[in-house]
Write a protein that holds these residues in place. Structure first.
Motif, PDB file in Angstrom:
ATOM      1  N   GLU A   9      51.544  40.202  -6.388  1.00 44.31           N
ATOM      2  CA  GLU A   9      50.218  39.806  -6.885  1.00 44.31           C
ATOM      3  C   GLU A   9      49.245  39.838  -5.709  1.00 44.31           C
ATOM      4  O   GLU A   9      49.470  39.174  -4.700  1.00 44.31           O
ATOM      5  N   ILE A  10      48.180  40.654  -5.795  1.00 45.71           N
ATOM      6  CA  ILE A  10      47.232  40.669  -4.681  1.00 45.71           C
ATOM      7  C   ILE A  10      45.929  40.008  -5.100  1.00 45.71           C
ATOM      8  O   ILE A  10      45.489  40.135  -6.239  1.00 45.71           O
ATOM      9  N   ALA A  11      45.345  39.302  -4.137  1.00 49.83           N
ATOM     10  CA  ALA A  11      44.125  38.552  -4.421  1.00 49.83           C
ATOM     11  C   ALA A  11      42.931  39.490  -4.494  1.00 49.83           C
ATOM     12  O   ALA A  11      42.970  40.610  -3.985  1.00 49.83           O
ATOM     13  N   VAL A  12      41.863  39.016  -5.141  1.00 47.95           N
ATOM     14  CA  VAL A  12      40.635  39.814  -5.260  1.00 47.95           C
ATOM     15  C   VAL A  12      40.103  40.151  -3.874  1.00 47.95           C
ATOM     16  O   VAL A  12      40.059  39.306  -2.980  1.00 47.95           O
ATOM     17  N   GLY A  13      39.743  41.402  -3.677  1.00 45.87           N
ATOM     18  CA  GLY A  13      39.182  41.821  -2.395  1.00 45.87           C
ATOM     19  C   GLY A  13      40.236  42.242  -1.394  1.00 45.87           C
ATOM     20  O   GLY A  13      39.906  42.587  -0.266  1.00 45.87           O
ATOM     21  N   GLN A  14      41.509  42.224  -1.796  1.00 42.64           N
ATOM     22  CA  GLN A  14      42.554  42.625  -0.853  1.00 42.64           C
ATOM     23  C   GLN A  14      43.198  43.917  -1.308  1.00 42.64           C
ATOM     24  O   GLN A  14      43.064  44.331  -2.447  1.00 42.64           O
ATOM     25  N   LYS A  15      43.884  44.557  -0.365  1.00 43.81           N
ATOM     26  CA  LYS A  15      44.573  45.784  -0.736  1.00 43.81           C
ATOM     27  C   LYS A  15      46.026  45.751  -0.307  1.00 43.81           C
ATOM     28  O   LYS A  15      46.383  45.011   0.600  1.00 43.81           O
ATOM     29  N   ALA A  16      46.806  46.557  -0.979  1.00 41.92           N
ATOM     30  CA  ALA A  16      48.211  46.682  -0.616  1.00 41.92           C
ATOM     31  C   ALA A  16      48.405  47.987   0.129  1.00 41.92           C
ATOM     32  O   ALA A  16      47.974  49.035  -0.337  1.00 41.92           O
ATOM     33  N   THR A  24      49.155  53.824   4.305  1.00 41.25           N
ATOM     34  CA  THR A  24      48.201  54.304   3.314  1.00 41.25           C
ATOM     35  C   THR A  24      47.879  53.165   2.352  1.00 41.25           C
ATOM     36  O   THR A  24      48.769  52.401   1.994  1.00 41.25           O
ATOM     37  N   THR A  25      46.624  53.055   1.951  1.00 41.19           N
ATOM     38  CA  THR A  25      46.280  52.052   0.946  1.00 41.19           C
ATOM     39  C   THR A  25      46.832  52.499  -0.399  1.00 41.19           C
ATOM     40  O   THR A  25      46.529  53.595  -0.874  1.00 41.19           O
ATOM     41  N   LEU A  26      47.670  51.664  -0.991  1.00 37.50           N
ATOM     42  CA  LEU A  26      48.297  52.042  -2.254  1.00 37.50           C
ATOM     43  C   LEU A  26      47.435  51.628  -3.438  1.00 37.50           C
ATOM     44  O   LEU A  26      47.249  52.388  -4.371  1.00 37.50           O
ATOM     45  N   THR A  27      46.934  50.413  -3.389  1.00 41.37           N
ATOM     46  CA  THR A  27      46.050  49.944  -4.449  1.00 41.37           C
ATOM     47  C   THR A  27      45.212  48.804  -3.893  1.00 41.37           C
ATOM     48  O   THR A  27      45.631  48.124  -2.967  1.00 41.37           O
ATOM     49  N   SER A  28      44.002  48.648  -4.420  1.00 51.29           N
ATOM     50  CA  SER A  28      43.200  47.511  -3.979  1.00 51.29           C
ATOM     51  C   SER A  28      42.630  46.809  -5.205  1.00 51.29           C
ATOM     52  O   SER A  28      42.416  47.433  -6.248  1.00 51.29           O
ATOM     53  N   ARG A  29      42.441  45.517  -5.077  1.00 50.45           N
ATOM     54  CA  ARG A  29      41.933  44.762  -6.218  1.00 50.45           C
ATOM     55  C   ARG A  29      40.478  44.399  -5.963  1.00 50.45           C
ATOM     56  O   ARG A  29      40.160  43.775  -4.968  1.00 50.45           O
ATOM     57  N   TRP A  30      39.611  44.820  -6.872  1.00 51.04           N
ATOM     58  CA  TRP A  30      38.176  44.592  -6.710  1.00 51.04           C
ATOM     59  C   TRP A  30      37.725  43.488  -7.635  1.00 51.04           C
ATOM     60  O   TRP A  30      38.275  43.300  -8.710  1.00 51.04           O
ATOM     61  N   LYS A  31      36.691  42.792  -7.185  1.00 46.28           N
ATOM     62  CA  LYS A  31      36.058  41.791  -8.034  1.00 46.28           C
ATOM     63  C   LYS A  31      35.331  42.536  -9.152  1.00 46.28           C
ATOM     64  O   LYS A  31      34.714  43.565  -8.892  1.00 46.28           O
ATOM     65  N   PRO A  52      31.757  48.910 -10.889  1.00 47.92           N
ATOM     66  CA  PRO A  52      31.615  50.378 -10.824  1.00 47.92           C
ATOM     67  C   PRO A  52      30.578  50.899 -11.807  1.00 47.92           C
ATOM     68  O   PRO A  52      29.822  51.808 -11.486  1.00 47.92           O
ATOM     69  N   ILE A  53      30.527  50.303 -13.013  1.00 50.36           N
ATOM     70  CA  ILE A  53      29.552  50.774 -13.997  1.00 50.36           C
ATOM     71  C   ILE A  53      28.136  50.552 -13.471  1.00 50.36           C
ATOM     72  O   ILE A  53      27.278  51.440 -13.543  1.00 50.36           O
ATOM     73  N   PHE A  86      32.578  55.257  -6.119  1.00 48.46           N
ATOM     74  CA  PHE A  86      33.860  55.933  -5.916  1.00 48.46           C
ATOM     75  C   PHE A  86      34.848  55.002  -5.229  1.00 48.46           C
ATOM     76  O   PHE A  86      36.037  54.992  -5.540  1.00 48.46           O
ATOM     77  N   GLN A  87      34.319  54.200  -4.296  1.00 50.21           N
ATOM     78  CA  GLN A  87      35.186  53.345  -3.498  1.00 50.21           C
ATOM     79  C   GLN A  87      35.846  52.257  -4.342  1.00 50.21           C
ATOM     80  O   GLN A  87      37.021  51.959  -4.159  1.00 50.21           O
ATOM     81  N   CYS A  88      35.077  51.671  -5.263  1.00 48.29           N
ATOM     82  CA  CYS A  88      35.658  50.524  -5.957  1.00 48.29           C
ATOM     83  C   CYS A  88      36.313  50.896  -7.283  1.00 48.29           C
ATOM     84  O   CYS A  88      36.527  50.040  -8.127  1.00 48.29           O
TER      85      CYS A  88
END
Ligand SMILES: [Zn+2]
Ligand SMILES: [Zn+2]
Ligand SMILES: [Zn+2]
Length: 433
Positions: A35-42, A49-56, A62-63, A199-201
């Motif tokens: 479980e990763i916290a908001v704003g962090q990446k795995a 390599t960044t595998l996945t990141s969790r965005w607020k 993004p929209i 694109f980033q988020c």
């Protein structure tokens, strides 16, 4: 780092029932994502390599970025973009006039390059983000094909490179007259920033989880080992973990293999072609400057020398690095990757991996000179007084950049790490560390 450090023991079979798993697309290591916290990446513990990141607010943000980016793009096409004054004669272009001028000069290929890389691809990307993030109101097979294309076109958006090219052309033109930015320049800068943020988020792993659940796997997973050694492969499109012998992905329908098929052959073929084009691209003029009726063709190197002699050292360095050093080093690096992936010598995998990442990231920036020529030849149209036209070298150079980008894409970075697997199979206590 946030992920659990994989146990590097081959007998340890995974017991993470709820944690999702990712096969690192770069080094093929199986990683369990906690479980990763908001704003962090795995990040992958082996190749980082960044595998996945969790965005607020993974949907609304993004929209919001994408909608405002599209609005800014519209604004930047309405008003004059840049202007120039030479000896009382003024010239002004809008963004949309840049390709028009190129087309009228029989450089339709360069015009379409500009339209595709700077306007069409980013705009499509924004539309795709809006569709993908707004939820489930469209049929899932549509969503799947949109997601598939979205991640493909990401590499071909070059707004920030174009913007840097505009700044370089300003420096080049300052010696001849007054250059200034028009009303459209500011929304375009905002468009550039907003589309980069959009694109980033948008996280690849997260988006695909939303589009469709990953296909179920009926086999034990051994975290901390390569996928290949346990008969698994990662879908290069949606990151789903699939059995090696399954050709078609159950989620995104793309077919693939454990390793990209004929990866080295393709990479080498593209590399050799680009080397052959790179020689004339440097020898032939990239543009023709016509001052008072006298045409002066100039090559890439001549442009650098001219800037240097005028005292614009930083810009001369930028062009030298982006147009001459980066493509050369990139070709050497790709050749080295291919050659080394073929040999059985013990080498520093981490260093090869860094080379690969740098090649992937920096390669696009070589396009800067092509954009400089596009801006210059669109803006500097003052008849007999001073005019700039693109020349064949620019086209050759653009194809070199595109070919080396394809070469880097066809190279399978997992080949770098495959020998680590063979090694650890012989020496179990080493465990791929
Ligand atoms: Zn696990
Ligand atoms: Zn990795
Ligand atoms: Zn897939």
């Amino acid at each position: 780092m946030l992920l659990h450090v994989p146990q590097l023991r081959s007998w340890l079979v995974c017991s993470h029932v709820h944690d999702p798993h990712i096969l690192c697309p770069q080094c093929d290591l199986l990683v369990a994502i906690p479980e990763i916290a908001v704003g962090q990446k795995a990040k992958c513990p082996r190749c980082h390599t960044t595998l996945t990141s969790r965005w607020k607010e993974p949907r609304r943000r993004p929209i919001a970025y994408a909608v405002s980016a599209l609005f800014m793009l519209l604004l930047s096409n309405l008003f004059p973009f840049v202007n120039m004054k030479v000896a009382g004669l003024g010239s002004e272009v809008t963004l949309i006039q840049i390709p028009q001028v190129l087309v009228s000069d029989d450089y339709a290929s360069m015009a379409s390059l500009f339209m595709i890389l700077v306007q069409l691809m980013p705009a499509l990307g924004m539309i795709f983000i809006i569709i993908l993030c707004q939820g489930t109101s469209i049929p899932s097979h549509w969503q799947i094909s949109i997601a598939r294309n979205y991640f493909r076109l990401k590499a071909w958006c070059m707004v920030e490179i174009f913007l840097a090219g505009v700044l370089v052309s300003f420096v080049k033109l300052m010696a001849y007259g007054d250059v200034g930015v028009g009303t459209s320049f500011y929304p375009f800068v905002l468009f550039c920033i907003l589309q980069l943020r959009a694109f980033q988020c948008t996280d690849r792993y997260w988006i695909w989880q939303q589009v469709a659940p990953a296909p179920k796997l009926e086999m034990p997973l051994r975290v901390g080992e390569s996928g290949l050694s346990q008969g698994l492969r990662s879908c290069h499109c949606c990151m789903a973990i699939l059995p090696v012998d399954q050709k078609q992905c159950g989620r995104c329908d793309t077919s693939g293999h454990a390793r990209r098929k004929n990866s080295l052959q393709w990479t080498m073929a593209l590399l050799i072609t680009s080397i052959f084009l790179y020689i004339p691209a440097n020898l032939l003029p990239i543009m023709i400057t016509q001052v008072l009726g006298t045409p002066m063709p100039s090559t890439i190197m001549a442009g650098v020398v001219l800037l240097w002699s005028e005292g614009s050292y930083p810009v001369a360095m930028v062009i030298l690095i982006a147009s001459i050093m980066v493509p050369t080093l990139k070709m050497i690096a790709i050749g080295w990757l291919c050659w080394d992936a073929n040999s059985n010598k013990e080498i520093d995998r981490e260093r090869l991996h860094v080379i690969y990442e740098v090649v992937e990231f920096v390669g696009r920036w070589s396009m800067i000179d092509v954009f400089v020529i596009a801006v210059l030849s669109a803006l500097v149209r003052m008849g007999q007084l001073m005019s700039i036209y693109p020349d064949i070298g620019a086209l050759l150079f653009a194809s070199v950049v595109i070919l080396t980008m394809f070469a880097a894409m066809t190279f399978d970075p997992r080949l770098i790490w495959d020998r680590a697997v063979m090694k650890s199979a012989k020496e179990p206590q080493d465990g791929g560390k």
